[in-house]
Write a protein that holds these residues in place. Sequence first.
Motif, short mmCIF file in Angstrom:
data_model
loop_
_atom_site.label_atom_id
_atom_site.label_comp_id
_atom_site.label_asym_id
_atom_site.label_seq_id
_atom_site.Cartn_x
_atom_site.Cartn_y
_atom_site.Cartn_z
N SER A 75 41.20 27.98 53.87
CA SER A 75 41.91 29.26 53.89
C SER A 75 40.95 30.44 53.93
CB SER A 75 42.79 29.41 52.65
OG SER A 75 43.68 28.33 52.51
N VAL A 76 41.36 31.46 54.66
CA VAL A 76 40.64 32.74 54.66
C VAL A 76 41.57 33.78 54.06
CG1 VAL A 76 39.43 34.48 56.00
CG2 VAL A 76 39.43 32.08 56.77
N LYS A 77 41.12 34.41 52.99
CA LYS A 77 41.92 35.46 52.37
C LYS A 77 41.32 36.81 52.74
CE LYS A 77 44.51 36.45 48.23
NZ LYS A 77 44.83 36.02 46.85
N LEU A 78 42.14 37.68 53.26
CA LEU A 78 41.71 39.02 53.63
C LEU A 78 42.06 39.98 52.51
CD1 LEU A 78 43.21 39.14 57.25
CD2 LEU A 78 41.00 38.18 56.56
N LEU A 79 41.14 40.87 52.18
CA LEU A 79 41.41 41.91 51.19
C LEU A 79 41.03 43.26 51.78
CD1 LEU A 79 42.05 43.11 48.42
CD2 LEU A 79 39.72 42.53 47.70
N PHE A 80 42.04 44.11 51.97
CA PHE A 80 41.84 45.50 52.35
C PHE A 80 41.97 46.32 51.08
CE2 PHE A 80 43.23 43.34 56.16
CZ PHE A 80 42.43 43.89 57.16
N GLN A 81 40.85 46.86 50.62
CA GLN A 81 40.76 47.43 49.27
C GLN A 81 40.72 48.95 49.27
OE1 GLN A 81 37.07 46.52 47.01
NE2 GLN A 81 37.27 48.69 46.50
N PRO A 82 41.49 49.60 48.40
CA PRO A 82 41.38 51.05 48.22
C PRO A 82 40.32 51.37 47.18
CG PRO A 82 43.11 50.23 46.82
CD PRO A 82 42.56 49.03 47.55
N GLY A 83 40.03 52.65 47.03
CA GLY A 83 39.32 53.14 45.86
C GLY A 83 37.89 52.68 45.65
N GLU A 84 37.16 52.27 46.70
CA GLU A 84 35.77 51.87 46.47
C GLU A 84 34.97 53.06 45.94
OE1 GLU A 84 31.73 51.19 46.60
OE2 GLU A 84 32.60 52.62 48.03
N ASP A 85 35.24 54.24 46.47
CA ASP A 85 34.48 55.40 46.02
C ASP A 85 34.96 55.96 44.69
OD1 ASP A 85 32.23 56.17 47.76
OD2 ASP A 85 33.72 56.07 49.35
N THR A 86 35.96 55.36 44.09
CA THR A 86 36.26 55.66 42.68
C THR A 86 35.41 54.80 41.77
OG1 THR A 86 37.99 53.96 42.33
CG2 THR A 86 38.69 56.06 43.33
N GLY A 87 34.80 53.75 42.32
CA GLY A 87 34.00 52.83 41.52
C GLY A 87 34.80 51.73 40.87
N ALA A 88 36.12 51.70 41.08
CA ALA A 88 36.94 50.71 40.38
C ALA A 88 38.07 50.15 41.23
CB ALA A 88 37.51 51.31 39.10
N GLY A 89 38.09 50.42 42.54
CA GLY A 89 39.14 49.86 43.38
C GLY A 89 39.13 48.35 43.37
N ALA A 90 37.93 47.75 43.47
CA ALA A 90 37.83 46.29 43.44
C ALA A 90 38.29 45.74 42.09
CB ALA A 90 36.40 45.86 43.73
N LYS A 91 38.00 46.47 41.04
CA LYS A 91 38.45 46.05 39.71
C LYS A 91 39.97 45.94 39.66
CE LYS A 91 38.24 47.51 34.84
NZ LYS A 91 37.74 48.56 33.91
N MET A 92 40.65 46.93 40.22
CA MET A 92 42.10 46.92 40.23
C MET A 92 42.64 45.79 41.10
SD MET A 92 43.16 49.25 38.19
CE MET A 92 44.90 49.25 38.67
N MET A 93 41.95 45.48 42.21
CA MET A 93 42.40 44.39 43.08
C MET A 93 42.23 43.04 42.39
SD MET A 93 43.52 45.93 45.78
CE MET A 93 44.03 47.20 44.59
N VAL A 94 41.11 42.85 41.69
CA VAL A 94 40.90 41.60 40.96
C VAL A 94 41.95 41.45 39.87
CG1 VAL A 94 39.32 40.38 39.40
CG2 VAL A 94 38.43 41.47 41.47
N ALA A 95 42.20 42.54 39.13
CA ALA A 95 43.23 42.50 38.09
C ALA A 95 44.61 42.24 38.68
CB ALA A 95 43.23 43.82 37.31
N GLY A 96 44.83 42.68 39.93
CA GLY A 96 46.12 42.49 40.58
C GLY A 96 46.30 41.14 41.26
N GLY A 97 45.30 40.26 41.13
CA GLY A 97 45.45 38.90 41.63
C GLY A 97 44.80 38.61 42.97
#
Length: 409
Positions: A145-167
């Motif tokens: 499987s290939v999972k795609l992640l289009f992530q917001p908020g990289e320049d907030t420093g925590a967008g990836a954190k929110m995506m990880v917390a969101g599953g």
Amino acid sequence: MNQIRKRAQEKREEICRDRRYLHQNPEIGMDLPGTVSYIGERLSEMGIKWNFCGGELSEKMTADYMEAGFPEMKKAVGITAVIGQGSPCILLRADMDALPIREETGLPYCSANGYGHMCGHDSHAAMLLGAAGILKEMESELCGSVKLLFQPGEDTGAGAKMMVAGGALRNPDVDAAFGLHVQPLQETGRVGYCRGVNSASLDTFILKIKGKGGHSSQPQICVDPLMILNQVYQAVNLLVTREVDPAAMATLTCGVVKGGTAVNIIPDTAELHIGVRTLDLGASEHLRRRIPEVIDHYVRAWNGDYEMTVFQTPCTYSDRKFVKEMLPFLEETAGRENVEEIPPMSGTEDFGYVTREVPGMFVFIGAGKEGNAPLHNAHMVLDEEVLPIGAAIYADAAVSWLKKKRNEE
């Protein structure tokens, strides 16, 4: 030229259209409704099912980011999609937020809304859309499987954190992750990578000092927050020069200083924003502890009070074993002569929230030449020839790694 690189080149105009639309319609922060809508529509056109990813921001988090200069954000919204099925699963990540910079490039597709994709994130999202189309065409050939992640908020420093917390790393469970970033100062098509620490951590301290205002002729009955700010400013800078090993890369910048309205008025409040970047884990931990201690002691020594908001973004780490596995695929796609190991960057990349959960690799792709305007500059322009190269790197990294893992079983 391998088949994936050839297919990406055939899709060049399509990838450029996606990039130019996103470039002309930038959004900043965690909640990017127009950007998410466009990417979702494009995935649907390709026959790819997708889901929202993210979650609500707490009232404090919303308030903290507004203090840092972002618009009101009550939620973080990204997109995930899965192509293929079964295990193993590799995540491909692209960020998609812009910067609060007014673009001054004069391009025909220049942003006109006061924000700008001077970070290159529009190109990352377009590259991943291009890779998504290629992967969908090859879906029956995928060895997992290939999972795609289009992530917001990289320049907030925590967008990836929110995506990880969101599953983002679950359903299916992600075994490894790959991300990239364009670099306008490097020759188009050159690929740089690191082993181990890939980017600096960033710790931000937003300090609001509370004093007691009054007339400048009566300082003895006032508590001057500007004087306290000046003491704190000098003290925290001394921490880097006197308590951090000179061999550790560590920088401290007080990028915002606010306070006062007139020469004859001692104000009630003053504000100082402190940013610390380092590639050294020990230095980071030491400064995270000592800066709040120094602030507390200096403010209270001069009878002031304070409020402080802290943001922390970890180093991005390129797993050494995963890098070794991925290098042959990068060299095949980009050309061995175009792939080189580079020093870690002193900037910060929130992909670190992903790489501390699963093995990952992060690379830089040249999209210009030496002498160009750099990232985060209002005049930054990318060479769009990088777009099919990036799409091919994304797609081939996934296809080849999945095949390798299947053959090892």
